[in-house]
Design an enzyme around this catalytic site. Sequence first.
Site, mmCIF file in Angstrom:
data_model
loop_
_atom_site.group_PDB
_atom_site.id
_atom_site.type_symbol
_atom_site.label_atom_id
_atom_site.label_comp_id
_atom_site.label_asym_id
_atom_site.label_seq_id
_atom_site.Cartn_x
_atom_site.Cartn_y
_atom_site.Cartn_z
ATOM 1 N N LYS A 52 8.405 -0.137 7.728
ATOM 2 C CA LYS A 52 7.567 0.610 8.452
ATOM 3 C C LYS A 52 7.641 1.680 10.458
ATOM 4 O O LYS A 52 7.365 2.719 10.217
ATOM 5 C CB LYS A 52 5.561 0.126 8.259
ATOM 6 C CG LYS A 52 5.103 -0.513 7.321
ATOM 7 C CD LYS A 52 3.639 -0.896 7.568
ATOM 8 C CE LYS A 52 3.617 -1.233 6.092
ATOM 9 N NZ LYS A 52 2.259 -3.115 6.499
ATOM 10 N N GLN A 96 -0.526 -6.725 10.145
ATOM 11 C CA GLN A 96 0.042 -7.303 8.641
ATOM 12 C C GLN A 96 -0.352 -8.298 7.856
ATOM 13 O O GLN A 96 -1.322 -9.282 9.013
ATOM 14 C CB GLN A 96 1.378 -7.197 9.381
ATOM 15 C CG GLN A 96 2.218 -7.279 8.325
ATOM 16 C CD GLN A 96 1.955 -6.324 7.455
ATOM 17 O OE1 GLN A 96 2.334 -5.173 7.003
ATOM 18 N NE2 GLN A 96 1.735 -6.406 5.767
ATOM 19 N N ASP A 119 -5.296 1.630 8.497
ATOM 20 C CA ASP A 119 -5.197 0.685 7.160
ATOM 21 C C ASP A 119 -5.925 1.208 6.598
ATOM 22 O O ASP A 119 -6.126 1.079 5.160
ATOM 23 C CB ASP A 119 -4.285 -0.684 7.299
ATOM 24 C CG ASP A 119 -3.399 -1.131 7.024
ATOM 25 O OD1 ASP A 119 -2.709 -0.175 6.908
ATOM 26 O OD2 ASP A 119 -3.512 -2.421 7.448
#
Length: 301
Positions: A52, A96, A119
């Site tokens: 990422k 994460q 997200d």
Amino acid sequence: MILLDGKYTASQIRAELKAKVDAFLAAGHRAPCLGIVIVGHNPASETYVANKMKACAEVGIVARKIALEDTVDEAELLSCVTQLNSDASIDGFIVQLPLPPHISEQRILSAIDYRKDVDGLTAENIGRTVQGLPSIVSATPRGISELLCRYHIPTEGKHVVVIGRSNIVGKPMAILLMQRPYLLLPKMSAAAVGNATVTICHSKTQHLKDICLTADIIIVAAGSPGLLKADMVPEGATVIDVGITRVDDPASPKGYRLAGDVDFENVAPKCAYITPVPGGVGPMTIVSLLSNTLQAYEIHR
Ligand code: NAD
């Protein structure tokens, strides 16, 4: 049969994002900034985070990594989230997953300001998507939507079978498909899928094969290698394979290979369009996190 090339499409989108970022910089604005919180040293998570960060660098998004040891407690992580919520130099951030078992993922996700939730996992963002309000949609459904749109595959009036009901893929994908098409966020170049008739299937669904045989489009996100077989797919269907499972492969230098949920070799000849694994949905997911970050930036700026 046409292969839906996610790798190529994602590279095109990255170029578009880079051009946008360059234009903002040229106009004197600061670069967009993505915060990435990682807890502990899960090797898969570390790889995802590294990928990422690399993708951010390619388009000119600043990635700020906040690495915490897995001894961190829930209160400390919550305070980190609160700080990121109020840090005006960060446009969006992700935590994460998975988190260590002593921390409630639900409590952490719930603490994220939905306007920075790139997200798209907060209840607020998912609820706003359900209501057809501007929202940030999680990266995989957004990436699949972009892929369908860029290959001009219509969803209106089509029967789409979604296999899998996770909060991160199956549910939001189904919601986007059944909605009246709408802009995910006001300033985005929208990937507008919608107006489909959607059937959601899961591990307790009966007669999966019969249901799939009535589909125009099948999106499979089950994490079960080879689940979708040729006798389940009508001629001329579009098949989107979200699954990524590591399966042992002594012939590969890494000792494993990535397997999708589709028996690709036998299914592909029946399809009008199909995604490969790897190189299909995966790259579209990563680039969609960048698109989401740029949207958050455009809203805040
Ligand atoms: P999950 O693992 O949380 O849930 C799987 C879903 O599939 C469940 O809803 C379950 O009911 C359903 N399912 C499982 N076996 C089934 C069967 N035999 N028949 C019908 N339904 C079945 O799902 P997830 O987090 O959405 O992940 C699914 C897969 O997609 C995994 O392989 C994951 O690694 C992959 N994934 C890939 C990307 C990407 O970018 N390509 C992104 C996210 C997830």
